[in-house]
Design a protein around this motif. Structure first.
Motif, PDB file in Angstrom:
ATOM      1  N   UNK A 110      37.925  31.539  30.097  1.00 20.23           N
ATOM      2  CA  UNK A 110      37.257  32.452  31.022  1.00 20.23           C
ATOM      3  C   UNK A 110      35.812  31.995  31.208  1.00 20.23           C
ATOM      4  N   UNK A 111      35.456  31.706  32.443  1.00 15.31           N
ATOM      5  CA  UNK A 111      34.157  31.103  32.738  1.00 15.31           C
ATOM      6  C   UNK A 111      33.118  32.219  32.887  1.00 15.31           C
ATOM      7  N   UNK A 112      32.459  32.523  31.786  1.00 12.79           N
ATOM      8  CA  UNK A 112      31.397  33.530  31.803  1.00 12.79           C
ATOM      9  C   UNK A 112      30.027  32.894  31.581  1.00 12.79           C
ATOM     10  N   UNK A 113      30.009  31.583  31.402  1.00 13.36           N
ATOM     11  CA  UNK A 113      28.758  30.857  31.203  1.00 13.36           C
ATOM     12  C   UNK A 113      29.044  29.424  30.817  1.00 13.36           C
ATOM     13  N   UNK A 114      27.985  28.654  30.539  1.00 12.83           N
ATOM     14  CA  UNK A 114      28.136  27.241  30.213  1.00 12.83           C
ATOM     15  C   UNK A 114      28.927  26.999  28.930  1.00 12.83           C
ATOM     16  N   UNK A 132      43.376  26.345  32.188  1.00 14.42           N
ATOM     17  CA  UNK A 132      43.304  27.209  33.361  1.00 14.42           C
ATOM     18  C   UNK A 132      42.011  27.996  33.287  1.00 14.42           C
ATOM     19  N   UNK A 133      41.163  27.824  34.291  1.00  9.69           N
ATOM     20  CA  UNK A 133      39.889  28.533  34.342  1.00  9.69           C
ATOM     21  C   UNK A 133      40.054  29.831  35.116  1.00  9.69           C
ATOM     22  N   UNK A 134      39.619  30.937  34.496  1.00  9.55           N
ATOM     23  CA  UNK A 134      39.758  32.247  35.129  1.00  9.55           C
ATOM     24  C   UNK A 134      38.444  33.002  35.024  1.00  9.55           C
ATOM     25  N   UNK A 135      38.449  34.221  35.577  1.00 16.32           N
ATOM     26  CA  UNK A 135      37.212  34.999  35.705  1.00 16.32           C
ATOM     27  C   UNK A 135      37.231  36.284  34.889  1.00 16.32           C
ATOM     28  N   UNK A 136      38.009  36.307  33.821  1.00 14.21           N
ATOM     29  CA  UNK A 136      38.016  37.470  32.951  1.00 14.21           C
ATOM     30  C   UNK A 136      36.822  37.474  32.011  1.00 14.21           C
ATOM     31  N   UNK A 137      36.825  38.443  31.112  1.00 16.25           N
ATOM     32  CA  UNK A 137      35.757  38.528  30.111  1.00 16.25           C
ATOM     33  C   UNK A 137      36.331  39.123  28.833  1.00 16.25           C
ATOM     34  N   UNK A 138      36.737  38.270  27.891  1.00 16.61           N
ATOM     35  CA  UNK A 138      37.321  38.767  26.645  1.00 16.61           C
ATOM     36  C   UNK A 138      36.325  39.424  25.701  1.00 16.61           C
ATOM     37  N   UNK A 139      35.032  39.424  26.070  1.00 17.71           N
ATOM     38  CA  UNK A 139      34.012  40.030  25.207  1.00 17.71           C
ATOM     39  C   UNK A 139      33.918  41.533  25.397  1.00 17.71           C
ATOM     40  N   UNK A 140      34.507  42.064  26.464  1.00 17.93           N
ATOM     41  CA  UNK A 140      34.406  43.487  26.759  1.00 17.93           C
ATOM     42  C   UNK A 140      35.202  44.321  25.752  1.00 17.93           C
ATOM     43  N   UNK A 142      37.428  46.578  26.270  1.00 25.04           N
ATOM     44  CA  UNK A 142      38.811  46.370  26.727  1.00 25.04           C
ATOM     45  C   UNK A 142      38.817  45.008  27.398  1.00 25.04           C
ATOM     46  N   UNK A 143      39.457  44.058  26.766  1.00 24.34           N
ATOM     47  CA  UNK A 143      39.393  42.679  27.238  1.00 24.34           C
ATOM     48  C   UNK A 143      39.923  42.530  28.662  1.00 24.34           C
ATOM     49  N   UNK A 144      39.235  41.728  29.452  1.00 18.50           N
ATOM     50  CA  UNK A 144      39.740  41.290  30.746  1.00 18.50           C
ATOM     51  C   UNK A 144      40.233  39.857  30.562  1.00 18.50           C
ATOM     52  N   UNK A 145      41.539  39.676  30.700  1.00 18.05           N
ATOM     53  CA  UNK A 145      42.131  38.361  30.461  1.00 18.05           C
ATOM     54  C   UNK A 145      42.717  37.755  31.730  1.00 18.05           C
ATOM     55  N   UNK A 146      42.279  38.273  32.893  1.00 17.03           N
ATOM     56  CA  UNK A 146      42.748  37.734  34.167  1.00 17.03           C
ATOM     57  C   UNK A 146      43.000  38.842  35.165  1.00 17.03           C
ATOM     58  N   UNK A 147      43.349  38.428  36.386  1.00 12.47           N
ATOM     59  CA  UNK A 147      43.682  39.392  37.432  1.00 12.47           C
ATOM     60  C   UNK A 147      42.519  40.212  37.917  1.00 12.47           C
TER      61      UNK A 147
END
Length: 230
Positions: A110-114, A132-140, A142-147
């Motif tokens: 998940x591309x949240x930074x460098x 696979x590069x996606x735009x989620x954020x597993x740090x939240x 409630x994890x965002x792991x895609x979509x």
């Protein structure tokens, strides 16, 4: 060559047939996730996997972080590709390769930074067959792991692609109107889309056809091949 196309969030045999007929190279089948669209039960995933023809990849999207749990999922669903949407916490990619020979392993970053550049390289070194590069954020919380339908910083994605020797798929906010920008900026091996070809949550054959026509109209060349896992 033009990028491969993976249609994600396939929810039924009917949607799978629509995607295959349109020329998709891969289908994404979403198992239990902490958030996001497209989740279906494993029985449906297994049913869809049985109708996928040779030459088309059946991706099981899993949020599991335990190698034994992931192995069990693959054995229940009989997919030919595992898309690991989170980082492993127990076991390694090498363990999965040993336990599941012939099954491709695609690590999501998940591309949240460098820091995603380092993460992608580490996944390659650990044994991933593709990234696979996606735009989620597993740090939240409630994890965002895609979509998420969000576009991340494709300049970082380009750096990642240039640093890898394995194929790279690009996901996150892809639509017909931004495809040329995505392809020219990142140069991915494959494109992964979900919401961009849906209407009211259902796969839209017309939108999908427009997407495929746009892809075929691109004349950009891309590096890499996605062969059999070794």
């Amino acid at each position: 060559m033009i990028p491969r196309v993976k249609i994600c969030c396939i929810s039924s045999v009917r949607e799978a047939r629509i995607a295959i007929a349109a020329g998709a190279s891969a289908l994404g089948l979403v198992s239990a996730m902490p958030s996001g669209p497209g989740v279906i039960d494993e029985a449906t995933i297994a049913e869809i996997a049985t109708i996928v023809p040779p030459g088309v990849a059946s991706f099981l999207l899993t949020s599991a972080t335990d190698v034994d749990a992931i192995i069990a999922q693959q054995q229940r669903t009989q997919v030919n590709t595992l898309q690991l949407c989170d980082r492993l916490e127990r076991g390694t990619l090498s363990d999965l390769r040993s336990a599941l020979p012939g099954i491709a392993l695609v690590q999501v970053v998940h591309v949240v930074g460098d820091e995603a550049i380092v993460e992608a390289r580490e996944a390659e070194q650990a044994g991933a067959h593709a990234i696979l590069l996606d735009s989620g954020d597993p740090r939240l919380p409630v994890k965002q792991l895609g979509g998420t339908s969000r576009r991340h910083d494709w300049r970082i994605s380009r750096k990642i692609r240039e640093s890898l020797q394995i194929p790279l798929f690009l996901a996150g906010g892809l639509r017909p109107e931004n495809l040329r920008d995505a392809v020219e900026t990142v140069g991915p091996f494959g494109l992964d889309l979900c919401t961009g070809v849906r209407t009211d949550g259902l796969l839209d054959a017309e939108k999908l056809q427009q997407f495929m026509l746009t892809i075929r109209g691109l004349a950009t060349s891309f590096p890499g091949t996605y062969g059999n896992p070794s």
